[in-house]
Design a protein around this motif. Structure first.
Motif, PDB file in Angstrom:
ATOM      1  N   SER A  94      12.164   6.636   2.844  1.00 23.65           N
ATOM      2  CA  SER A  94      12.958   5.799   1.949  1.00 23.65           C
ATOM      3  C   SER A  94      12.250   4.450   1.855  1.00 23.65           C
ATOM      4  CB  SER A  94      14.365   5.612   2.512  1.00 23.65           C
ATOM      5  OG  SER A  94      14.988   4.484   1.940  1.00 23.65           O
ATOM      6  N   ALA A  95      11.979   3.982   0.651  1.00 26.77           N
ATOM      7  CA  ALA A  95      11.323   2.685   0.486  1.00 26.77           C
ATOM      8  C   ALA A  95      12.197   1.560   1.038  1.00 26.77           C
ATOM      9  CB  ALA A  95      10.999   2.436  -0.987  1.00 26.77           C
ATOM     10  N   LYS A  96      13.502   1.727   1.001  1.00 29.83           N
ATOM     11  CA  LYS A  96      14.426   0.689   1.459  1.00 29.83           C
ATOM     12  C   LYS A  96      14.490   0.610   2.985  1.00 29.83           C
ATOM     13  CE  LYS A  96      19.168  -0.907   0.924  1.00 29.83           C
ATOM     14  NZ  LYS A  96      20.463  -0.667   0.275  1.00 29.83           N
ATOM     15  N   THR A  97      14.585   1.766   3.661  1.00 26.30           N
ATOM     16  CA  THR A  97      14.782   1.762   5.111  1.00 26.30           C
ATOM     17  C   THR A  97      13.523   2.080   5.904  1.00 26.30           C
ATOM     18  OG1 THR A  97      15.362   4.108   5.241  1.00 26.30           O
ATOM     19  CG2 THR A  97      17.165   2.540   4.793  1.00 26.30           C
ATOM     20  N   SER A 157      14.716   6.662  14.982  1.00 30.07           N
ATOM     21  CA  SER A 157      15.239   5.306  15.146  1.00 30.07           C
ATOM     22  C   SER A 157      14.340   4.221  14.576  1.00 30.07           C
ATOM     23  CB  SER A 157      15.510   5.020  16.627  1.00 30.07           C
ATOM     24  OG  SER A 157      14.322   5.150  17.377  1.00 30.07           O
ATOM     25  N   ALA A 158      13.098   4.539  14.251  1.00 31.88           N
ATOM     26  CA  ALA A 158      12.183   3.525  13.748  1.00 31.88           C
ATOM     27  C   ALA A 158      11.400   4.050  12.552  1.00 31.88           C
ATOM     28  CB  ALA A 158      11.214   3.086  14.847  1.00 31.88           C
ATOM     29  N   ARG A 159      10.919   3.131  11.750  1.00 27.33           N
ATOM     30  CA  ARG A 159      10.117   3.454  10.571  1.00 27.33           C
ATOM     31  C   ARG A 159       9.015   4.437  10.953  1.00 27.33           C
ATOM     32  NH1 ARG A 159       8.934   0.835   5.734  1.00 27.33           N
ATOM     33  NH2 ARG A 159       6.826   1.168   4.968  1.00 27.33           N
ATOM     34  N   GLY A 160       8.935   5.557  10.217  1.00 29.91           N
ATOM     35  CA  GLY A 160       7.879   6.532  10.433  1.00 29.91           C
ATOM     36  C   GLY A 160       8.106   7.491  11.582  1.00 29.91           C
ATOM     37  N   ASP A 161       9.255   7.390  12.299  1.00 29.91           N
ATOM     38  CA  ASP A 161       9.557   8.397  13.328  1.00 29.91           C
ATOM     39  C   ASP A 161       9.648   9.768  12.653  1.00 29.91           C
ATOM     40  OD1 ASP A 161       9.741   6.601  15.390  1.00 29.91           O
ATOM     41  OD2 ASP A 161      11.925   6.737  15.617  1.00 29.91           O
ATOM     42  N   LEU A 221      10.925   5.758  -2.991  1.00 31.42           N
ATOM     43  CA  LEU A 221      10.154   6.401  -1.936  1.00 31.42           C
ATOM     44  C   LEU A 221       8.902   5.604  -1.616  1.00 31.42           C
ATOM     45  CD1 LEU A 221      10.243  10.077  -3.265  1.00 31.42           C
ATOM     46  CD2 LEU A 221      11.811   9.003  -1.644  1.00 31.42           C
ATOM     47  N   ALA A 222       8.426   5.795  -0.398  1.00 29.74           N
ATOM     48  CA  ALA A 222       7.153   5.217   0.032  1.00 29.74           C
ATOM     49  C   ALA A 222       6.498   6.219   0.973  1.00 29.74           C
ATOM     50  CB  ALA A 222       7.377   3.881   0.736  1.00 29.74           C
ATOM     51  N   ALA A 223       5.253   5.972   1.319  1.00 27.64           N
ATOM     52  CA  ALA A 223       4.539   6.817   2.280  1.00 27.64           C
ATOM     53  C   ALA A 223       4.101   5.947   3.442  1.00 27.64           C
ATOM     54  CB  ALA A 223       3.340   7.473   1.619  1.00 27.64           C
ATOM     55  N   VAL A 224       4.242   6.460   4.662  1.00 26.21           N
ATOM     56  CA  VAL A 224       3.809   5.732   5.856  1.00 26.21           C
ATOM     57  C   VAL A 224       3.060   6.682   6.780  1.00 26.21           C
ATOM     58  CG1 VAL A 224       5.748   4.092   5.755  1.00 26.21           C
ATOM     59  CG2 VAL A 224       5.946   6.124   7.169  1.00 26.21           C
ATOM     60  N   ILE A 253       0.845  -1.201   0.000  1.00 28.05           N
ATOM     61  CA  ILE A 253       0.000   0.000   0.000  1.00 28.05           C
ATOM     62  C   ILE A 253       0.877   1.246   0.000  1.00 28.05           C
ATOM     63  CG2 ILE A 253      -1.632   1.359   1.365  1.00 28.05           C
ATOM     64  CD1 ILE A 253      -2.847  -1.347   2.250  1.00 28.05           C
ATOM     65  N   SER A 254       1.943   1.252   0.812  1.00 24.17           N
ATOM     66  CA  SER A 254       2.847   2.402   0.866  1.00 24.17           C
ATOM     67  C   SER A 254       3.489   2.658  -0.492  1.00 24.17           C
ATOM     68  CB  SER A 254       3.940   2.182   1.910  1.00 24.17           C
ATOM     69  OG  SER A 254       3.382   2.160   3.196  1.00 24.17           O
ATOM     70  N   VAL A 255       3.923   1.604  -1.157  1.00 25.63           N
ATOM     71  CA  VAL A 255       4.551   1.765  -2.460  1.00 25.63           C
ATOM     72  C   VAL A 255       3.536   2.267  -3.481  1.00 25.63           C
ATOM     73  CG1 VAL A 255       5.690   0.539  -4.359  1.00 25.63           C
ATOM     74  CG2 VAL A 255       6.388   0.114  -2.010  1.00 25.63           C
ATOM     75  N   ILE A 256       2.319   1.756  -3.432  1.00 26.50           N
ATOM     76  CA  ILE A 256       1.278   2.215  -4.343  1.00 26.50           C
ATOM     77  C   ILE A 256       0.984   3.691  -4.113  1.00 26.50           C
ATOM     78  CG2 ILE A 256      -1.180   2.007  -4.914  1.00 26.50           C
ATOM     79  CD1 ILE A 256      -0.837  -1.030  -4.429  1.00 26.50           C
ATOM     80  N   VAL A 257       0.914   4.108  -2.860  1.00 26.33           N
ATOM     81  CA  VAL A 257       0.668   5.514  -2.545  1.00 26.33           C
ATOM     82  C   VAL A 257       1.807   6.373  -3.085  1.00 26.33           C
ATOM     83  CG1 VAL A 257       0.514   7.203  -0.674  1.00 26.33           C
ATOM     84  CG2 VAL A 257      -0.805   5.084  -0.562  1.00 26.33           C
ATOM     85  N   ALA A 258       3.052   5.972  -2.873  1.00 26.20           N
ATOM     86  CA  ALA A 258       4.187   6.738  -3.382  1.00 26.20           C
ATOM     87  C   ALA A 258       4.152   6.796  -4.903  1.00 26.20           C
ATOM     88  CB  ALA A 258       5.509   6.134  -2.906  1.00 26.20           C
ATOM     89  N   PHE A 259       3.808   5.705  -5.545  1.00 28.54           N
ATOM     90  CA  PHE A 259       3.714   5.681  -7.000  1.00 28.54           C
ATOM     91  C   PHE A 259       2.662   6.677  -7.479  1.00 28.54           C
ATOM     92  CE2 PHE A 259       1.968   4.086 -10.979  1.00 28.54           C
ATOM     93  CZ  PHE A 259       3.120   3.965 -11.738  1.00 28.54           C
ATOM     94  N   THR A 260       1.544   6.737  -6.776  1.00 27.79           N
ATOM     95  CA  THR A 260       0.481   7.666  -7.127  1.00 27.79           C
ATOM     96  C   THR A 260       0.941   9.106  -6.970  1.00 27.79           C
ATOM     97  OG1 THR A 260      -1.174   6.066  -6.451  1.00 27.79           O
ATOM     98  CG2 THR A 260      -1.892   8.348  -6.619  1.00 27.79           C
TER      99      THR A 260
END
Length: 125
Positions: A37-40, A106-110, A24-27, A6-13
């Motif tokens: 960062s889509a990777k981290t 330190s964590a995803r989405g901080d 890139l991704a969205a969280v 879902i995050s990747v789809i949102v970033a693609f949009t």
């Protein structure tokens, strides 16, 4: 549906290109959806003292705010660009704004770097 997908789809949009979606991704975060960062999964920030397509964050600044670096084979695509830094590395930009991480996250989405010094902003979706 898988949350990461879902995050990747949102970033693609948002960015409209396959290369952007791989980078890139969205969280969700405490301040709403942010670009990571889509990777981290780590939140990306912009620096108000930067100029379009030019970083002004080096030395101690870059220690606290590491640039989101692009590999040698990475290519700009749509709103996602690449600049050459004066230290020889390549840095991703979004709509001409250089992108950084914050050493305090330190964590995803901080989003602990949002608003630091009144000059750092989390990239919002």
């Amino acid at each position: 549906m898988n949350r990461n997908l879902i995050s990747v789809i949102v970033a693609f949009t948002i960015l409209g290109t396959a290369a952007s979606a791989q980078t890139l991704a969205a969280v969700n975060s405490d301040i709403g959806k942010v670009i990571v960062s889509a990777k981290t999964g780590m939140t990306l920030y912009t620096f108000r003292k930067d100029a379009k397509d030019k970083s002004n964050c080096y030395d101690d600044c870059a220690t606290s705010w590491p640039p989101f670096t692009a590999g040698a084979s990475a290519e700009a695509d749509g709103a996602l660009g690449i600049i050459d830094r004066k230290d020889g590395t390549r840095q991703w930009t979004l709509k001409g704004k250089p992108l950084y991480f914050w050493a305090g996250d330190s964590a995803r989405g901080d989003v602990t770097g949002d608003g630091v010094g009144g000059v750092w902003d989390a990239v919002r979706n």
